[in-house]
Design a protein around this motif. Structure first.
Motif, PDB file in Angstrom:
ATOM      1  N   GLU A   6       0.835  -1.203   0.000  1.00 14.39           N
ATOM      2  CA  GLU A   6       0.000   0.000   0.000  1.00 14.39           C
ATOM      3  C   GLU A   6       0.873   1.258   0.000  1.00 14.39           C
ATOM      4  N   THR A   7       1.561   1.437  -1.119  1.00 15.64           N
ATOM      5  CA  THR A   7       2.428   2.586  -1.337  1.00 15.64           C
ATOM      6  C   THR A   7       1.729   3.884  -0.980  1.00 15.64           C
ATOM      7  N   ASP A   8       0.466   3.993  -1.350  1.00 14.71           N
ATOM      8  CA  ASP A   8      -0.276   5.234  -1.179  1.00 14.71           C
ATOM      9  C   ASP A   8      -0.868   5.406   0.217  1.00 14.71           C
ATOM     10  N   LEU A  12       3.588   5.558   2.327  1.00 12.64           N
ATOM     11  CA  LEU A  12       3.613   7.019   2.285  1.00 12.64           C
ATOM     12  C   LEU A  12       3.567   7.615   3.692  1.00 12.64           C
ATOM     13  N   SER A  34       0.689  -1.642  -4.308  1.00 13.07           N
ATOM     14  CA  SER A  34      -0.599  -1.157  -3.843  1.00 13.07           C
ATOM     15  C   SER A  34      -1.710  -1.905  -4.558  1.00 13.07           C
ATOM     16  N   ASP A  36      -4.185  -0.382  -5.602  1.00 19.35           N
ATOM     17  CA  ASP A  36      -4.646   0.596  -6.587  1.00 19.35           C
ATOM     18  C   ASP A  36      -3.444   1.072  -7.403  1.00 19.35           C
ATOM     19  N   ALA A  39      -2.974   4.919  -7.775  1.00 16.63           N
ATOM     20  CA  ALA A  39      -2.483   5.595  -6.568  1.00 16.63           C
ATOM     21  C   ALA A  39      -1.007   5.280  -6.329  1.00 16.63           C
ATOM     22  N   HIS A  40      -0.614   4.034  -6.562  1.00 18.94           N
ATOM     23  CA  HIS A  40       0.782   3.620  -6.429  1.00 18.94           C
ATOM     24  C   HIS A  40       1.674   4.481  -7.324  1.00 18.94           C
ATOM     25  N   GLU A  41       1.296   4.586  -8.595  1.00 16.56           N
ATOM     26  CA  GLU A  41       2.071   5.379  -9.546  1.00 16.56           C
ATOM     27  C   GLU A  41       2.076   6.858  -9.175  1.00 16.56           C
ATOM     28  N   ALA A  42       0.960   7.371  -8.680  1.00 17.46           N
ATOM     29  CA  ALA A  42       0.888   8.782  -8.292  1.00 17.46           C
ATOM     30  C   ALA A  42       1.879   9.104  -7.178  1.00 17.46           C
ATOM     31  N   VAL A  43       1.983   8.220  -6.201  1.00 13.73           N
ATOM     32  CA  VAL A  43       2.927   8.448  -5.107  1.00 13.73           C
ATOM     33  C   VAL A  43       4.359   8.415  -5.622  1.00 13.73           C
ATOM     34  N   MET A  47       4.210  12.465  -5.940  1.00 13.95           N
ATOM     35  CA  MET A  47       4.314  12.940  -4.563  1.00 13.95           C
ATOM     36  C   MET A  47       5.739  12.867  -4.023  1.00 13.95           C
TER      37      MET A  47
END
Length: 67
Positions: A6-8, A12, A34, A36, A39-43, A47
């Motif tokens: 759960e990277t996100d 995180l 993750s 998701d 969300a994984h890629e976004a982090v 981020m």
């Protein structure tokens, strides 16, 4: 070094806590995941790069090679 699921969420949160405490952080990008993918890629892509002075993104192989 951070790895985990759960990277996100969990990863995180742990990274941000470590940064808040003044630690330099390394995230093994191939050792986090993750449920998701978006969300994984976004982090990883948006981020964490914004914290480049405190957070280093690398692979597990690069970490082992540097040891």
């Amino acid at each position: 070094m951070f790895s985990g699921v759960e990277t996100d969420v969990c990863v995180l949160a742990g990274v941000l806590d470590a940064v808040d405490l003044g630690f330099a952080v390394t995230v093994a990008t191939d050792a986090v995941a993750s449920s998701d993918p978006t969300a994984h890629e976004a982090v990883l892509n948006h981020m964490l790069p914004r914290l480049a002075q405190q957070v280093r993104l690398t692979t597990a192989a690069e970490i082992v090679a540097a040891a």
